[in-house]
Design an enzyme around this catalytic site. Structure first.
Site, PDB file in Angstrom:
ATOM      1  N   ASP A 145       0.840  -1.194   0.000  1.00 27.94           N
ATOM      2  CA  ASP A 145       0.000   0.000   0.000  1.00 27.94           C
ATOM      3  C   ASP A 145       0.881   1.252   0.000  1.00 27.94           C
ATOM      4  O   ASP A 145       2.031   1.208   0.447  1.00 27.94           O
ATOM      5  CB  ASP A 145      -0.891   0.042   1.250  1.00 27.94           C
ATOM      6  CG  ASP A 145      -1.890  -1.109   1.275  1.00 27.94           C
ATOM      7  OD1 ASP A 145      -2.176  -1.660   0.193  1.00 27.94           O
ATOM      8  OD2 ASP A 145      -2.361  -1.446   2.374  1.00 27.94           O
TER       9      ASP A 145
HETATM   10  N1  URA Z   1      -1.320  -5.904   3.883  1.00 21.68           N
HETATM   11  C1  URA Z   1      -1.816  -4.656   3.878  1.00 21.68           C
HETATM   12  O1  URA Z   1      -2.865  -4.399   4.423  1.00 21.68           O
HETATM   13  N2  URA Z   1      -1.101  -3.704   3.235  1.00 21.68           N
HETATM   14  C2  URA Z   1       0.071  -3.937   2.637  1.00 21.68           C
HETATM   15  O2  URA Z   1       0.688  -3.014   2.083  1.00 21.68           O
HETATM   16  C3  URA Z   1       0.572  -5.246   2.648  1.00 21.68           C
HETATM   17  C4  URA Z   1      -0.139  -6.213   3.272  1.00 21.68           C
END
Ligand code: URA
Length: 242
Positions: free
Chosen positions: A103
């Site tokens: 993310d």
């Molecule tokens: N899980 C999440 O919620 N975000 C990420 O970036 C990676 C795994």
């Protein structure tokens, strides 16, 4: 392949720069000065040197990046900077891409490569590539959450595979927890959603590992480096093929 393409691939410079270097007699092929960009070489057998330095032609390259928050793990985006904006021209020229997504507000380990087969294998559910995350949580994680993670958390649209939740510390006063979470899948917002299913919230998320690769503590946020021979061997032994 053509000598000028070989030189560009090796990161010597752009096609125009490479032409100039050739014209200036700064390139040798098997010890002989070569000035023609069109000269055909065998990239596996011929010894090409620039300014006396031997070049090594690689088809595939592998980089370990400590992704900072605020950049997108994609190759292009209309609004945000991408992880490719953090790379130099040599890496970009190799057309690397991130293996999987983090993310925009997640930081930590991200593997970049131009080896599509390896990327596919690393992301394949069949390969069971573990990913470990360190998460700072708003709320107190407890033993019952550990058990829910181990049993497989049910989300609205799917049930997660069993995952490992390790509580590192809790701060009763601040009502926060620090945990490690190990998962084998990589669904959209998965860690955040698993924690939310326990009624708590991820406020900081860092990826520590992916399969045999570990985040390098010497890499500052935004920095990257080539995988070492040792890491490449580990990937090979892991069975994702290089
Ligand atoms: N899980 C999440 O919620 N975000 C990420 O970036 C990676 C795994």
């Amino acid at each position: 392949m053509r000598l000028d393409k070989f030189l560009v691939d090796c990161g010597v410079g752009s096609r125009t720069e490479v032409k100039k270097i050739l014209k200036n007699k700064q390139v040798t092929v098997n010890g002989q000065v070569e000035t023609s960009p069109k000269c055909q070489i065998d990239e596996k057998a011929d010894q090409v040197a620039v300014f006396g330095q031997l070049l090594n032609h690689e088809t595939f390259v592998y980089y370990l990046l400590n992704k900072p928050k605020g950049v997108i793990s994609a190759t292009e985006d209309d609004r945000h900077r991408t992880v490719l904006d953090l790379l130099d021209d040599t890496a970009r020229h190799k057309e690397v891409f991130p293996v999987g997504r983090l993310d925009i507000d997640t930081h930590g380990l991200l593997l970049l490569t131009n080896n599509g087969q390896l990327a596919h294998a690393m992301l394949s559910p069949k390969k069971h590539v573990d990913k470990c995350y360190r998460a700072r949580i708003e709320g107190i994680m407890n033993q019952s959450d550990v058990e829910r993670f181990a049993a497989g958390i049910e989300l609205k649209d799917f049930t997660c595979q069993p995952a490992e939740l390790t509580i590192l510390s809790v701060d009763e006063g601040q009502q926060t927890s620090l945990v490690d979470i190990r998962i084998r899948e990589g669904k959209f917002h998965q860690v955040k959603r698993m924690v939310a299913a326990c009624g708590k919230e991820v406020v900081d998320l860092q990826r520590l590992s992916m399969g045999p690769l570990l985040l390098d503590p010497d890499l500052a946020l935004g920095d990257y480096r080539r995988l070492t021979e040792e890491e490449l061997t580990k990937l090979e032994e892991f069975g994702v093929g290089l």
